[in-house]
Design an enzyme around this catalytic site. Structure first.
Site, mmCIF file in Angstrom:
data_model
loop_
_atom_site.group_PDB
_atom_site.id
_atom_site.type_symbol
_atom_site.label_atom_id
_atom_site.label_comp_id
_atom_site.label_asym_id
_atom_site.label_seq_id
_atom_site.Cartn_x
_atom_site.Cartn_y
_atom_site.Cartn_z
ATOM 1 N N ASP A 188 0.943 -1.249 0.065
ATOM 2 C CA ASP A 188 0.071 -0.172 -0.151
ATOM 3 C C ASP A 188 0.825 1.169 -0.091
ATOM 4 O O ASP A 188 1.978 1.663 0.838
ATOM 5 C CB ASP A 188 -0.882 -0.009 1.373
ATOM 6 C CG ASP A 188 -1.975 0.740 1.045
ATOM 7 O OD1 ASP A 188 -2.182 1.791 0.509
ATOM 8 O OD2 ASP A 188 -3.193 0.340 1.729
ATOM 9 N N THR A 199 -6.925 3.417 -2.319
ATOM 10 C CA THR A 199 -6.672 2.077 -1.704
ATOM 11 C C THR A 199 -7.786 1.133 -2.387
ATOM 12 O O THR A 199 -7.384 0.006 -2.836
ATOM 13 C CB THR A 199 -6.739 2.076 -0.381
ATOM 14 O OG1 THR A 199 -5.677 2.740 -0.028
ATOM 15 C CG2 THR A 199 -6.511 0.398 0.085
ATOM 16 N N LYS A 211 -6.015 -3.667 6.431
ATOM 17 C CA LYS A 211 -7.140 -3.094 5.888
ATOM 18 C C LYS A 211 -8.232 -4.025 5.680
ATOM 19 O O LYS A 211 -7.773 -4.983 4.618
ATOM 20 C CB LYS A 211 -6.902 -2.255 4.984
ATOM 21 C CG LYS A 211 -5.992 -0.960 5.454
ATOM 22 C CD LYS A 211 -5.811 0.016 4.190
ATOM 23 C CE LYS A 211 -4.927 1.233 4.650
ATOM 24 N NZ LYS A 211 -4.840 2.378 3.471
ATOM 25 N N ASP A 212 -9.469 -3.778 5.775
ATOM 26 C CA ASP A 212 -10.486 -4.837 5.474
ATOM 27 C C ASP A 212 -10.575 -4.640 3.730
ATOM 28 O O ASP A 212 -10.697 -5.683 3.197
ATOM 29 C CB ASP A 212 -11.882 -4.241 6.083
ATOM 30 C CG ASP A 212 -11.999 -2.858 5.947
ATOM 31 O OD1 ASP A 212 -12.227 -2.045 4.825
ATOM 32 O OD2 ASP A 212 -12.128 -2.338 7.091
ATOM 33 N N ARG A 213 -10.584 -3.511 3.310
ATOM 34 C CA ARG A 213 -10.665 -3.567 1.770
ATOM 35 C C ARG A 213 -9.488 -3.898 1.292
ATOM 36 O O ARG A 213 -9.708 -4.456 -0.103
ATOM 37 C CB ARG A 213 -10.873 -2.104 1.553
ATOM 38 C CG ARG A 213 -9.808 -1.018 1.749
ATOM 39 C CD ARG A 213 -10.346 0.631 1.402
ATOM 40 N NE ARG A 213 -9.236 1.467 1.826
ATOM 41 C CZ ARG A 213 -9.223 1.936 2.907
ATOM 42 N NH1 ARG A 213 -10.055 1.814 3.793
ATOM 43 N NH2 ARG A 213 -8.232 3.062 3.220
ATOM 44 N N ASP A 226 1.250 2.287 4.030
ATOM 45 C CA ASP A 226 0.361 3.452 3.761
ATOM 46 C C ASP A 226 0.063 4.233 5.026
ATOM 47 O O ASP A 226 0.239 5.591 4.841
ATOM 48 C CB ASP A 226 -0.834 2.977 3.196
ATOM 49 C CG ASP A 226 -1.985 4.124 3.005
ATOM 50 O OD1 ASP A 226 -1.782 4.656 1.979
ATOM 51 O OD2 ASP A 226 -2.909 4.583 3.481
ATOM 52 N N HIS A 254 1.255 8.069 5.313
ATOM 53 C CA HIS A 254 0.409 9.547 5.614
ATOM 54 C C HIS A 254 0.892 9.953 6.665
ATOM 55 O O HIS A 254 0.791 11.261 6.880
ATOM 56 C CB HIS A 254 -1.005 8.756 6.018
ATOM 57 C CG HIS A 254 -1.749 8.453 4.613
ATOM 58 N ND1 HIS A 254 -2.088 9.546 3.685
ATOM 59 C CD2 HIS A 254 -2.140 7.655 4.185
ATOM 60 C CE1 HIS A 254 -2.762 9.036 2.569
ATOM 61 N NE2 HIS A 254 -3.144 7.712 2.880
ATOM 62 N N HIS A 283 -1.161 2.335 -5.317
ATOM 63 C CA HIS A 283 -1.074 3.652 -5.778
ATOM 64 C C HIS A 283 0.244 4.271 -5.087
ATOM 65 O O HIS A 283 0.890 3.332 -4.302
ATOM 66 C CB HIS A 283 -2.054 4.644 -4.941
ATOM 67 C CG HIS A 283 -2.501 4.444 -3.557
ATOM 68 N ND1 HIS A 283 -1.378 5.003 -2.712
ATOM 69 C CD2 HIS A 283 -3.267 3.832 -2.732
ATOM 70 C CE1 HIS A 283 -1.991 4.759 -1.416
ATOM 71 N NE2 HIS A 283 -3.010 4.107 -1.612
#
Length: 542
Positions: free
Chosen positions: A33, A74, A156-158, A300, A304, A348
């Site tokens: 990520d 994401t 992450k769930d997604r 990720d 951030h 990304h």
């Protein structure tokens, strides 16, 4: 006629056929990520021989790999990698987006029809139901009469749910807070397999609440900026964003186990869980191909928080390289060298912190959305007598209230055009397009083509806005993403293992090429709306 038939027959016999023996026993799709391509080259000297370098040495390196749509978030990224198509078709147009029918925001993996498993939190009710197309994992399940397994794993769930597909056996993600466990939903099963309960009961997450210091002497981290600077966020309870970080001490003020997500140890626990899944689920143990998707999301969170140029991001990638090495060693032992295939890419990239770019005289900055909103509301009231004809503004899109427009006897296309002409006047908006333009003009290159591939006619807004390069709506510390510029679109693409050539290319490849390439390797149907092409130069039996 006889001559033509002979040619056709000859071509038929020289075409490769993917047999049971040709197929890998396990395909592993790894997503890192927020991984920019230059993290491979910038930190290269710090990597060992068994992680990223092994993939580059033994496999194929696509050095000019890009996302071919906007927005680069994401949810859309994970969906596009595994479906071989873009938000225009798979429908995942953001992490969250405005639902024009429900009149509210929805989450890409949220599903109130299912129940959480492994936790009592309603926040974990997830499924892939909003993704409208199949993944290559789905096609492998169908091809093998549901005998090939498909499992997704992430912080992450997604990052777990979307890659594993609609027909997955399981998807697992990490719940922090005061739990520190992997969880799932009733979309997949009514209760956990015993090995998952055992893993959670081991309290391994607690072992990672320790001191985070640089793996090597921090003075050798010359590939990143100073440890102490004004461009990083840091953690609550610590005055400076500088090493070391006492995670056990800081956890209470940083949502408990959630603090692990923004450290390299979030990746480590994902690797731990993925290794356990390989062993407990016997992935790759027979001749029917299984699919395991692993998304390392802590990169990720660190990006951030601390930004592209931080020592924290450098240390996170150095440690991820170590986790990849031990993961590959398990694959060697459990599945067998030469019996599995791995690809690694990202969902990304990320921008350098604009404040840092400004300090080096590079054009960049921050958007004043409040000022922009005030200008826009004045325009709406002066022109139409009300601001309520705009229903929502999100993800750089403007959604109009079509019922009100009809009631006021106004023309939808006229309003769209008027808003474009108004918005393009505002500071740091470089382009604006209407839904009508996206639906009627065929763009073949430039940012317009990226916008069009990300535009879903039923789900996207009436007007799409593009900000100036390196101008973002974000805090003045840390990095973010979402644009169609190279810092967000250029990501790694590495293949290695069974059926993969050794080599490299600067030929442009696109993120939607991955799923068709794996499908071709397996000899299965492409995902049902795939628009990418198999990368023949990557495959041994092209």
């Amino acid at each position: 006629m006889k001559y033509i038939a002979t040619i056709v027959l000859a071509v038929f016999f020289i075409m490769p056929v993917s047999s049971q023996e040709d197929r890998p026993k396990l395909v592993v799709g790894i997503v890192v990520d927020q991984m920019r391509y230059d993290y491979l080259t910038r930190f290269y000297s710090k990597y060992g021989d068994g992680g990223f370098k092994r993939m580059m040495r033994e496999g194929f390196n696509c050095k000019n790999n890009h996302f071919n749509y906007v927005p680069t978030y994401t949810g859309p990224g994970h969906a596009s990698i595994f479906t071989g198509t873009t938000p225009k078709y798979h429908g995942v147009i953001g992490n969250h987006w405005y639902d024009k029918e429900a009149k509210g925001m929805v989450y890409c993996a949220g599903d109130n029809t299912v129940l959480p498993i492994g936790t009592n939190s309603d926040m974990e009710r997830m499924s892939p139901h909003r993704m409208q197309t199949t993944t290559f994992a789905d096609e492998n399940r169908l091809f093998t009469q549901m005998r090939g397994k498909s499992i997704g794993i992430s912080i992450k769930d997604r990052g777990a749910v979307l890659p594993a597909g609609h027909s997955a056996n399981a998807a697992y993600w990490f719940r922090g807070k005061d739990e520190g466990n992997f969880v799932s939903s009733s979309y997949y099963f009514k209760q956990f397999p015993k090995w998952v309960d055992d893993f959670n009961a081991s309290k391994i997450a607690q072992s990672y609440l320790k001191e985070w210091h640089t793996l090597y002497d921090i003075s050798t981290y010359v590939e990143s900026g100073p440890d102490s600077n004004e461009f990083e966020g840091g953690f609550n309870g610590k005055e400076t964003a500088t090493f070391p970080y006492n995670l056990k001490k800081l956890a209470k003020k940083n949502e408990g186990f959630d603090i692990l997500k923004a450290t390299p140890f979030g990746n480590s626990i994902v690797a731990d869980f993925a290794i356990k899944a390989i062993q407990a689920e016997a992935l790759g143990k027979d001749d029917i191909t299984d699919v395991l998707t692993v998304s390392f999301s802590s990169t990720d969170y660190v990006g951030h928080n601390f930004g592209v140029n931080s020592k924290e991001i450098e240390d996170t990638y150095i440690r991820l390289d170590k986790d990849l090495e031990r993961f590959f060693k398990v694959l060697d032992g459990e599945v067998g060298k030469g019996e599995y295939t791995v690809f690694l890419t990202a969902d990304h990239g990320a921008i350098d912190v604009p404040a840092y770019l400004q300090s080096n005289k590079i054009p960049a900055g921050y958007l004043d959305n409040n000022a922009r909103k005030a200008l826009f509301q004045k325009f709406l009231i002066d022109t139409y007598g009300t601001a309520d004809i705009v229903e929502n503004i999100s993800n750089n899109q403007i959604f109009l209230n079509r019922d009100m427009i009809k009631a006021l006897d106004l023309d939808l296309e006229d309003i769209q055009d008027a808003i474009v002409n108004e918005q393009i006047r505002y500071p740091h908006i470089t382009k604006a397009y209407t839904a009508t333009t996206m639906g009627t003009v065929n763009f073949t290159d430039g940012i317009e083509a990226l916008l069009q591939k990300g535009y879903h006619q039923k789900r996207s807004g009436d007007v799409i806005l593009v900000n100036d390069p390196a101008y973002i709506n974000y805090s003045k510390t840390g990095s973010t993403h979402g644009s169609g510029l190279n810092y967000d679109t250029h990501v790694p693409l590495l293949f290695f293992g069974k059926g993969i050539k050794k080599g490299q290319t600067y030929k442009k490849t696109e993120i939607t090429d991955i799923a068709p390439t794996i499908s071709a390797l397996l000899g299965i149907s492409f995902p049902n709306f795939a628009i990418g092409q198999p990368l023949e130069f990557v495959l041994e039996n092209e």
